[in-house]
Design a protein around this motif. Sequence first.
Motif, PDB file in Angstrom:
ATOM      1  N   LYS A  56      12.859  15.548  24.486  1.00 49.36           N
ATOM      2  CA  LYS A  56      14.169  15.596  23.823  1.00 49.36           C
ATOM      3  C   LYS A  56      14.638  14.215  23.402  1.00 49.36           C
ATOM      4  O   LYS A  56      15.349  14.071  22.418  1.00 49.36           O
ATOM      5  N   TRP A  57      14.225  13.168  24.134  1.00 48.70           N
ATOM      6  CA  TRP A  57      14.676  11.813  23.838  1.00 48.70           C
ATOM      7  C   TRP A  57      13.874  11.138  22.715  1.00 48.70           C
ATOM      8  O   TRP A  57      14.189  10.029  22.311  1.00 48.70           O
ATOM      9  N   ALA A  58      12.837  11.816  22.211  1.00 45.60           N
ATOM     10  CA  ALA A  58      12.004  11.221  21.161  1.00 45.60           C
ATOM     11  C   ALA A  58      12.843  10.932  19.915  1.00 45.60           C
ATOM     12  O   ALA A  58      13.694  11.737  19.520  1.00 45.60           O
ATOM     13  N   ASP A  59      12.598   9.789  19.292  1.00 45.47           N
ATOM     14  CA  ASP A  59      13.309   9.392  18.076  1.00 45.47           C
ATOM     15  C   ASP A  59      12.583   9.985  16.874  1.00 45.47           C
ATOM     16  O   ASP A  59      11.562   9.461  16.420  1.00 45.47           O
ATOM     17  N   LYS A  60      13.103  11.079  16.371  1.00 42.04           N
ATOM     18  CA  LYS A  60      12.449  11.804  15.290  1.00 42.04           C
ATOM     19  C   LYS A  60      12.364  10.988  13.995  1.00 42.04           C
ATOM     20  O   LYS A  60      11.426  11.139  13.215  1.00 42.04           O
ATOM     21  N   LYS A  61      13.328  10.087  13.785  1.00 42.89           N
ATOM     22  CA  LYS A  61      13.274   9.233  12.597  1.00 42.89           C
ATOM     23  C   LYS A  61      12.106   8.261  12.677  1.00 42.89           C
ATOM     24  O   LYS A  61      11.433   8.012  11.675  1.00 42.89           O
ATOM     25  N   LEU A  62      11.849   7.723  13.860  1.00 48.41           N
ATOM     26  CA  LEU A  62      10.718   6.809  14.020  1.00 48.41           C
ATOM     27  C   LEU A  62       9.387   7.554  13.935  1.00 48.41           C
ATOM     28  O   LEU A  62       8.401   7.019  13.423  1.00 48.41           O
ATOM     29  N   ILE A  63       9.356   8.783  14.412  1.00 48.96           N
ATOM     30  CA  ILE A  63       8.152   9.612  14.267  1.00 48.96           C
ATOM     31  C   ILE A  63       7.890   9.869  12.793  1.00 48.96           C
ATOM     32  O   ILE A  63       6.780   9.698  12.295  1.00 48.96           O
ATOM     33  N   GLN A  64       8.930  10.260  12.064  1.00 43.99           N
ATOM     34  CA  GLN A  64       8.796  10.523  10.629  1.00 43.99           C
ATOM     35  C   GLN A  64       8.335   9.274   9.894  1.00 43.99           C
ATOM     36  O   GLN A  64       7.529   9.354   8.959  1.00 43.99           O
ATOM     37  N   ALA A  65       8.787   8.106  10.329  1.00 43.39           N
ATOM     38  CA  ALA A  65       8.385   6.850   9.686  1.00 43.39           C
ATOM     39  C   ALA A  65       6.872   6.635   9.799  1.00 43.39           C
ATOM     40  O   ALA A  65       6.253   6.081   8.878  1.00 43.39           O
ATOM     41  N   LYS A  66       6.263   7.062  10.887  1.00 38.88           N
ATOM     42  CA  LYS A  66       4.805   6.941  11.047  1.00 38.88           C
ATOM     43  C   LYS A  66       4.084   7.796  10.013  1.00 38.88           C
ATOM     44  O   LYS A  66       3.090   7.377   9.418  1.00 38.88           O
ATOM     45  N   TYR A  67       4.597   9.008   9.777  1.00 42.57           N
ATOM     46  CA  TYR A  67       3.988   9.887   8.780  1.00 42.57           C
ATOM     47  C   TYR A  67       4.202   9.339   7.368  1.00 42.57           C
ATOM     48  O   TYR A  67       3.315   9.431   6.514  1.00 42.57           O
ATOM     49  N   GLU A  68       5.360   8.750   7.129  1.00 44.22           N
ATOM     50  CA  GLU A  68       5.618   8.137   5.828  1.00 44.22           C
ATOM     51  C   GLU A  68       4.713   6.926   5.602  1.00 44.22           C
ATOM     52  O   GLU A  68       4.237   6.697   4.498  1.00 44.22           O
ATOM     53  N   GLU A  69       4.461   6.174   6.668  1.00 43.92           N
ATOM     54  CA  GLU A  69       3.559   5.026   6.565  1.00 43.92           C
ATOM     55  C   GLU A  69       2.136   5.482   6.227  1.00 43.92           C
ATOM     56  O   GLU A  69       1.452   4.873   5.401  1.00 43.92           O
ATOM     57  N   ALA A  70       1.680   6.573   6.846  1.00 40.46           N
ATOM     58  CA  ALA A  70       0.358   7.112   6.543  1.00 40.46           C
ATOM     59  C   ALA A  70       0.275   7.552   5.083  1.00 40.46           C
ATOM     60  O   ALA A  70      -0.723   7.290   4.403  1.00 40.46           O
ATOM     61  N   ALA A  71       1.327   8.176   4.575  1.00 35.44           N
ATOM     62  CA  ALA A  71       1.354   8.604   3.175  1.00 35.44           C
ATOM     63  C   ALA A  71       1.331   7.389   2.242  1.00 35.44           C
ATOM     64  O   ALA A  71       0.635   7.384   1.222  1.00 35.44           O
ATOM     65  N   ARG A  72       2.068   6.335   2.614  1.00 35.78           N
ATOM     66  CA  ARG A  72       2.084   5.116   1.806  1.00 35.78           C
ATOM     67  C   ARG A  72       0.706   4.475   1.772  1.00 35.78           C
ATOM     68  O   ARG A  72       0.214   4.076   0.712  1.00 35.78           O
ATOM     69  N   LEU A  73       0.055   4.390   2.919  1.00 42.29           N
ATOM     70  CA  LEU A  73      -1.282   3.809   2.980  1.00 42.29           C
ATOM     71  C   LEU A  73      -2.275   4.616   2.142  1.00 42.29           C
ATOM     72  O   LEU A  73      -3.138   4.050   1.469  1.00 42.29           O
ATOM     73  N   THR A  74      -2.134   5.934   2.167  1.00 43.26           N
ATOM     74  CA  THR A  74      -2.991   6.785   1.345  1.00 43.26           C
ATOM     75  C   THR A  74      -2.783   6.478  -0.134  1.00 43.26           C
ATOM     76  O   THR A  74      -3.751   6.309  -0.882  1.00 43.26           O
ATOM     77  N   ARG A  75      -1.518   6.375  -0.546  1.00 37.70           N
ATOM     78  CA  ARG A  75      -1.220   6.068  -1.957  1.00 37.70           C
ATOM     79  C   ARG A  75      -1.750   4.696  -2.356  1.00 37.70           C
ATOM     80  O   ARG A  75      -2.348   4.538  -3.416  1.00 37.70           O
ATOM     81  N   GLU A  76      -1.518   3.708  -1.514  1.00 33.16           N
ATOM     82  CA  GLU A  76      -1.867   2.332  -1.866  1.00 33.16           C
ATOM     83  C   GLU A  76      -3.357   2.052  -1.817  1.00 33.16           C
ATOM     84  O   GLU A  76      -3.853   1.236  -2.593  1.00 33.16           O
ATOM     85  N   THR A  77      -4.075   2.699  -0.913  1.00 30.75           N
ATOM     86  CA  THR A  77      -5.500   2.404  -0.757  1.00 30.75           C
ATOM     87  C   THR A  77      -6.401   3.436  -1.424  1.00 30.75           C
ATOM     88  O   THR A  77      -7.570   3.158  -1.670  1.00 30.75           O
ATOM     89  N   GLY A  78      -5.859   4.624  -1.665  1.00 31.17           N
ATOM     90  CA  GLY A  78      -6.693   5.703  -2.193  1.00 31.17           C
ATOM     91  C   GLY A  78      -7.553   6.349  -1.114  1.00 31.17           C
ATOM     92  O   GLY A  78      -8.380   7.202  -1.392  1.00 31.17           O
ATOM     93  N   ILE A  79      -7.359   5.937   0.130  1.00 35.21           N
ATOM     94  CA  ILE A  79      -8.093   6.487   1.270  1.00 35.21           C
ATOM     95  C   ILE A  79      -7.121   7.342   2.085  1.00 35.21           C
ATOM     96  O   ILE A  79      -6.068   6.856   2.485  1.00 35.21           O
TER      97      ILE A  79
END
Length: 90
Positions: free
Chosen positions: A24-47
Amino acid sequence: KKHLPKMVALKRARDLYRLRATPKWADKKLIQAKYEEAARLTRETGILHHVDHIEPLRGKDVCGLHVHQNLKPVPALDNLRKSNNRVEGL
């Protein structure tokens, strides 16, 4: 198509397990940021990148939580190779 019902059931079970591993104490915004970072890396690297659980949610010796401290974006192939194992340096 013939495997679709099985695939749907497996995804639902995985999603339910992840939900139960999220305190319950998990920071959902910080979790979402990890998924957004993965999406950004996919866009930027093509991998394609996945979000990896450093400590697997269902490990042999230890089980991790679905919290931002236990998540990191990694190339999808690396994540698929390691499967449900803990790998140092990934």
